[in-house]
Design a protein around this motif. Structure first.
Motif, PDB file in Angstrom:
ATOM      1  N   GLY A  32      48.390  37.907  37.541  1.00  0.00           N
ATOM      2  CA  GLY A  32      47.146  38.326  38.183  1.00  0.00           C
ATOM      3  C   GLY A  32      46.000  37.457  37.687  1.00  0.00           C
ATOM      4  N   LEU A  33      45.011  37.239  38.559  1.00  0.00           N
ATOM      5  CA  LEU A  33      43.830  36.448  38.184  1.00  0.00           C
ATOM      6  C   LEU A  33      42.580  37.303  38.375  1.00  0.00           C
ATOM      7  CD1 LEU A  33      42.243  33.778  37.552  1.00  0.00           C
ATOM      8  CD2 LEU A  33      42.326  33.317  40.018  1.00  0.00           C
ATOM      9  N   VAL A  34      41.729  37.323  37.350  1.00  0.00           N
ATOM     10  CA  VAL A  34      40.412  37.950  37.470  1.00  0.00           C
ATOM     11  C   VAL A  34      39.362  36.856  37.261  1.00  0.00           C
ATOM     12  CG1 VAL A  34      38.852  39.741  36.631  1.00  0.00           C
ATOM     13  CG2 VAL A  34      41.338  40.114  36.539  1.00  0.00           C
ATOM     14  N   PRO A  35      38.782  36.332  38.361  1.00  0.00           N
ATOM     15  CA  PRO A  35      37.768  35.285  38.218  1.00  0.00           C
ATOM     16  C   PRO A  35      36.425  35.924  37.846  1.00  0.00           C
ATOM     17  CG  PRO A  35      38.760  35.287  40.428  1.00  0.00           C
ATOM     18  CD  PRO A  35      39.088  36.589  39.772  1.00  0.00           C
ATOM     19  N   THR A  36      35.802  35.429  36.773  1.00  0.00           N
ATOM     20  CA  THR A  36      34.498  35.951  36.369  1.00  0.00           C
ATOM     21  C   THR A  36      33.571  34.803  35.980  1.00  0.00           C
ATOM     22  OG1 THR A  36      34.613  36.103  33.938  1.00  0.00           O
ATOM     23  CG2 THR A  36      35.848  37.766  35.189  1.00  0.00           C
ATOM     24  N   MET A  37      32.291  35.139  35.848  1.00  0.00           N
ATOM     25  CA  MET A  37      31.332  34.190  35.284  1.00  0.00           C
ATOM     26  C   MET A  37      30.997  34.591  33.841  1.00  0.00           C
ATOM     27  SD  MET A  37      29.022  32.645  38.274  1.00  0.00           S
ATOM     28  CE  MET A  37      27.674  33.826  38.213  1.00  0.00           C
ATOM     29  N   GLY A  38      31.847  35.392  33.228  1.00  0.00           N
ATOM     30  CA  GLY A  38      31.637  35.758  31.826  1.00  0.00           C
ATOM     31  C   GLY A  38      30.578  36.830  31.651  1.00  0.00           C
ATOM     32  N   TYR A  39      30.147  36.999  30.405  1.00  0.00           N
ATOM     33  CA  TYR A  39      29.237  38.080  30.016  1.00  0.00           C
ATOM     34  C   TYR A  39      29.796  39.400  30.554  1.00  0.00           C
ATOM     35  CZ  TYR A  39      24.945  39.448  27.743  1.00  0.00           C
ATOM     36  OH  TYR A  39      24.038  39.973  26.858  1.00  0.00           O
ATOM     37  N   LEU A  40      31.027  39.655  30.153  1.00  0.00           N
ATOM     38  CA  LEU A  40      31.827  40.719  30.767  1.00  0.00           C
ATOM     39  C   LEU A  40      31.308  42.107  30.407  1.00  0.00           C
ATOM     40  CD1 LEU A  40      35.339  39.150  30.081  1.00  0.00           C
ATOM     41  CD2 LEU A  40      33.848  38.836  32.071  1.00  0.00           C
ATOM     42  N   HIS A  41      31.399  43.003  31.372  1.00  0.00           N
ATOM     43  CA  HIS A  41      31.005  44.392  31.169  1.00  0.00           C
ATOM     44  C   HIS A  41      32.123  45.304  31.681  1.00  0.00           C
ATOM     45  CE1 HIS A  41      30.194  44.239  35.434  1.00  0.00           C
ATOM     46  NE2 HIS A  41      29.274  43.309  35.269  1.00  0.00           N
ATOM     47  N   GLU A  42      31.852  46.605  31.705  1.00  0.00           N
ATOM     48  CA  GLU A  42      32.904  47.558  32.069  1.00  0.00           C
ATOM     49  C   GLU A  42      33.415  47.347  33.497  1.00  0.00           C
ATOM     50  OE1 GLU A  42      30.116  48.129  30.538  1.00  0.00           O
ATOM     51  OE2 GLU A  42      30.380  49.549  28.890  1.00  0.00           O
ATOM     52  N   GLY A  43      32.589  46.735  34.352  1.00  0.00           N
ATOM     53  CA  GLY A  43      33.066  46.411  35.698  1.00  0.00           C
ATOM     54  C   GLY A  43      34.209  45.408  35.633  1.00  0.00           C
ATOM     55  N   LEU A  47      38.535  45.611  36.312  1.00  0.00           N
ATOM     56  CA  LEU A  47      39.338  44.647  37.079  1.00  0.00           C
ATOM     57  C   LEU A  47      40.529  44.168  36.246  1.00  0.00           C
ATOM     58  CD1 LEU A  47      36.552  42.285  38.564  1.00  0.00           C
ATOM     59  CD2 LEU A  47      37.668  44.194  39.710  1.00  0.00           C
ATOM     60  N   ILE A  48      40.262  43.867  34.973  1.00  0.00           N
ATOM     61  CA  ILE A  48      41.322  43.351  34.091  1.00  0.00           C
ATOM     62  C   ILE A  48      42.380  44.440  33.861  1.00  0.00           C
ATOM     63  CG2 ILE A  48      41.818  42.365  31.818  1.00  0.00           C
ATOM     64  CD1 ILE A  48      38.815  41.404  31.814  1.00  0.00           C
ATOM     65  N   GLU A  49      41.904  45.675  33.657  1.00  0.00           N
ATOM     66  CA  GLU A  49      42.855  46.776  33.449  1.00  0.00           C
ATOM     67  C   GLU A  49      43.742  46.983  34.676  1.00  0.00           C
ATOM     68  OE1 GLU A  49      40.106  49.268  30.229  1.00  0.00           O
ATOM     69  OE2 GLU A  49      40.130  49.872  32.342  1.00  0.00           O
ATOM     70  N   ARG A  50      43.118  46.917  35.851  1.00  0.00           N
ATOM     71  CA  ARG A  50      43.900  47.058  37.088  1.00  0.00           C
ATOM     72  C   ARG A  50      44.904  45.915  37.212  1.00  0.00           C
ATOM     73  NH1 ARG A  50      43.742  48.499  42.718  1.00  0.00           N
ATOM     74  NH2 ARG A  50      45.863  47.924  43.319  1.00  0.00           N
ATOM     75  N   ALA A  51      44.443  44.695  36.906  1.00  0.00           N
ATOM     76  CA  ALA A  51      45.329  43.523  36.994  1.00  0.00           C
ATOM     77  C   ALA A  51      46.490  43.659  36.009  1.00  0.00           C
ATOM     78  CB  ALA A  51      44.548  42.240  36.728  1.00  0.00           C
ATOM     79  N   SER A  61      39.414  34.164  34.187  1.00  0.00           N
ATOM     80  CA  SER A  61      38.643  32.925  34.097  1.00  0.00           C
ATOM     81  C   SER A  61      37.195  33.288  33.817  1.00  0.00           C
ATOM     82  CB  SER A  61      38.773  32.092  35.364  1.00  0.00           C
ATOM     83  OG  SER A  61      38.212  32.765  36.463  1.00  0.00           O
ATOM     84  N   ASP A  62      36.569  32.478  32.986  1.00  0.00           N
ATOM     85  CA  ASP A  62      35.225  32.727  32.485  1.00  0.00           C
ATOM     86  C   ASP A  62      34.490  31.417  32.675  1.00  0.00           C
ATOM     87  OD1 ASP A  62      32.992  33.001  30.754  1.00  0.00           O
ATOM     88  OD2 ASP A  62      34.096  34.351  29.416  1.00  0.00           O
ATOM     89  N   PHE A  63      33.777  31.292  33.799  1.00  0.00           N
ATOM     90  CA  PHE A  63      33.182  30.006  34.167  1.00  0.00           C
ATOM     91  C   PHE A  63      31.926  30.268  34.988  1.00  0.00           C
ATOM     92  CE2 PHE A  63      33.083  26.351  37.274  1.00  0.00           C
ATOM     93  CZ  PHE A  63      32.652  25.404  36.354  1.00  0.00           C
ATOM     94  N   VAL A  64      30.785  29.882  34.443  1.00  0.00           N
ATOM     95  CA  VAL A  64      29.535  29.982  35.193  1.00  0.00           C
ATOM     96  C   VAL A  64      29.499  28.782  36.142  1.00  0.00           C
ATOM     97  CG1 VAL A  64      27.035  30.136  35.078  1.00  0.00           C
ATOM     98  CG2 VAL A  64      28.421  31.163  33.270  1.00  0.00           C
ATOM     99  N   ASN A  65      29.792  29.058  37.395  1.00  0.00           N
ATOM    100  CA  ASN A  65      30.034  28.019  38.392  1.00  0.00           C
ATOM    101  C   ASN A  65      28.735  27.429  38.919  1.00  0.00           C
ATOM    102  OD1 ASN A  65      31.272  26.510  40.497  1.00  0.00           O
ATOM    103  ND2 ASN A  65      30.990  28.230  41.917  1.00  0.00           N
ATOM    104  N   ARG A 150      48.261  37.819  42.584  1.00  0.00           N
ATOM    105  CA  ARG A 150      47.180  38.710  43.031  1.00  0.00           C
ATOM    106  C   ARG A 150      45.880  38.282  42.367  1.00  0.00           C
ATOM    107  NH1 ARG A 150      51.400  41.297  41.291  1.00  0.00           N
ATOM    108  NH2 ARG A 150      52.775  42.190  42.875  1.00  0.00           N
ATOM    109  N   ALA A 151      44.765  38.503  43.054  1.00  0.00           N
ATOM    110  CA  ALA A 151      43.462  38.218  42.450  1.00  0.00           C
ATOM    111  C   ALA A 151      42.556  39.415  42.687  1.00  0.00           C
ATOM    112  CB  ALA A 151      42.850  36.952  43.023  1.00  0.00           C
ATOM    113  N   TYR A 152      41.686  39.684  41.705  1.00  0.00           N
ATOM    114  CA  TYR A 152      40.905  40.930  41.670  1.00  0.00           C
ATOM    115  C   TYR A 152      39.418  40.631  41.740  1.00  0.00           C
ATOM    116  CZ  TYR A 152      45.410  42.757  40.480  1.00  0.00           C
ATOM    117  OH  TYR A 152      46.737  43.081  40.549  1.00  0.00           O
ATOM    118  N   PHE A 153      38.742  41.312  42.644  1.00  0.00           N
ATOM    119  CA  PHE A 153      37.305  41.134  42.833  1.00  0.00           C
ATOM    120  C   PHE A 153      36.655  42.510  42.925  1.00  0.00           C
ATOM    121  CE2 PHE A 153      39.353  37.342  44.354  1.00  0.00           C
ATOM    122  CZ  PHE A 153      38.524  36.309  43.945  1.00  0.00           C
ATOM    123  N   GLY A 154      35.457  42.630  42.343  1.00  0.00           N
ATOM    124  CA  GLY A 154      34.757  43.899  42.383  1.00  0.00           C
ATOM    125  C   GLY A 154      34.098  44.133  43.731  1.00  0.00           C
TER     126      GLY A 154
END
Lengths: 290, 290
Positions: A32-43, A47-51, A61-65, A150-154
């Protein structure tokens, strides 16, 4: 929690994450992939728990694009905290954090982009013209690098979710896109890395977004079908808070993301509001699905 | 050849080709892809033969891609012969022919496209503005559908080869792109499905493209380094044939596809010529590589 967690690897190169994923695939493990821009919070955590429930291994992934920010937007000030992110990913059941540099992700003379018309020009696309093209391009790259099942998005970034689903369909990515529920603070404010920008007074005012949407949802649930009536009710709640500057309140079709006059089909009810210099978004799907 | 060939499957749906490839991958087999627009000739055959050498299984796609044709181009008249194509794929060692309909490949309300700037605006891009975007989009879709280890493209479409390599680099497709030599008729004319459009007189004149390029190559090999001198020599040969109408003769850098004044770096020497209503292209790399 006193449970001991083993430290997860943090990898910075495309080759390293590819190697890791390819080894997992050779073992027949799902990814599973959870794409993020980091500074992670409960949201993000949800996603990570579901994945982690759905897959044998989870890449976060933690990348400020840079290419999804407009020239006047908050690329430079966007909050970053890799150490805290790593701990959260571990806690939530992620297997690895992929944290590339902008130079690792983008060649200086890159010429390829993924562009999307129509549905990216609605809602947030009106004020953020380069945003969704940048999102599509980086997500396509991450899909090709990680090749997840699978990939997970809020659902908080609802238009992004619709855009990614469309890109996957149009370009035939063999990846299941899973939209996850909005996670909120106790007072209803949707979790967002950008909440950190709010002053104390703005933070106190911010739950009005959720209150306004709840008013709209109650109307819809009680049988109201006029978009105009529901939007007016939502705006009335927003306007009751003097610090808010409403960018849009719209009710749109899930396929075209174009405004619809009535709720006789599944819709997205979405708003964007400025509180001082901070731009916040929130929404609900009606009926609740996707 | 009297050798008995087993008939290969011809599949028309994305689901069917995916299922086939996924079964091969479960068996640990490598997969090559040869994307074509059908009406296969010895040029395609050489791509398929090379792919069959390098891979356990070879998918040949046979799809006249509508979105890479401009409004005044030859989409409707483009030659098609699926039965002959199937026999050639079998003979050349292909494993399956993937022949989707346009409706299978494109949703009516698709909104996603892959676009490429700069290098697609040079050479053929000047007269074919939508062409390479359409090529990138369909090739990305085929890459996502087939997920090959390697994909094979002829050097005759040299700019296409450079564009695909760039797309693979920019979007991180984990696919090796292999460029294969131009296959020619006995008189030097590069094999092309479009040669079938030529009248008898035009066909007799057509080898002038190759003769002109050979003149340029001889100059380069004997030490000439001025693009201007080499282009003039090529044009002189082309102009000696009254039926030709030269669209361009250019010497370009392999990275930028922009004209260069000297051959002090690896270059592509490319030309496009009209013979009546038919547009033919040909080229050579100097030094010969890629």
């Amino acid at each position: 929690m006193s449970e001991q967690l083993s430290p997860i690897p943090v990898v910075h190169t495309i080759d390293a994450i590819r190697e890791l994923v390819q080894e997992w695939k050779r073992q027949g493990l799902s990814v599973g992939l959870v794409p993020t821009m980091g500074y992670l919070h409960e949201g993000h955590q949800s996603l990570i728990e579901r994945a982690a429930q759905d897959n044998d291994r989870v890449v976060v992934s933690d990348f400020v694009n840079p290419i999804q920010f407009g020239p006047s937007e908050d690329l430079e000030s966007y909050p970053r905290d890799l150490q805290r992110d790593t701990a959260l990913v571990e806690r939530a059941g992620g297997s690895v954090l992929f944290n590339p540099t902008p130079a690792e992700m983008y060649f200086p003379n890159r010429t390829t982009a993924i562009t999307m018309s129509t549905i990216t020009e609605e809602l947030c696309g009106k004020t953020r013209p380069v945003h969704f093209g940048g999102v599509c391009t980086v997500v396509a790259k991450l899909f090709n690098i990680v090749t997840p099942d699978r990939a997970y998005f809020g659902k908080k970034d609802a238009q992004q979710l619709l855009v990614i689903r469309r890109m996957v369909r149009d370009l035939n990515f063999n990846i299941e896109i899973i939209g996850c529920p909005i996670i909120r603070e106790a007072d209803g404010l949707a979790k967002s890395s950008r909440n950190t920008y709010l002053t104390e007074a703005e933070r106190a005012a911010a739950p009005v977004l959720h209150r306004a949407l709840e008013r709209g949802r109650m109307l819809a649930e009680s049988g109201e079908r006029s978009s105009e009536v529901i939007i007016a009710a939502i705006r009335e709640v927003l306007d009751s808070e003097p610090l808010t500057d409403t960018e849009y309140v719209e009710i749109v079709d899930l396929e075209t993301v174009h405004p619809v006059p009535t709720l006789d089909q599944p819709v997205l009810v979405a708003l964007a509001v400025r509180l001082g210099t901070t731009r916040l978004i929130d929404n609900f799907f009606f009926p609740d699905e996707l």
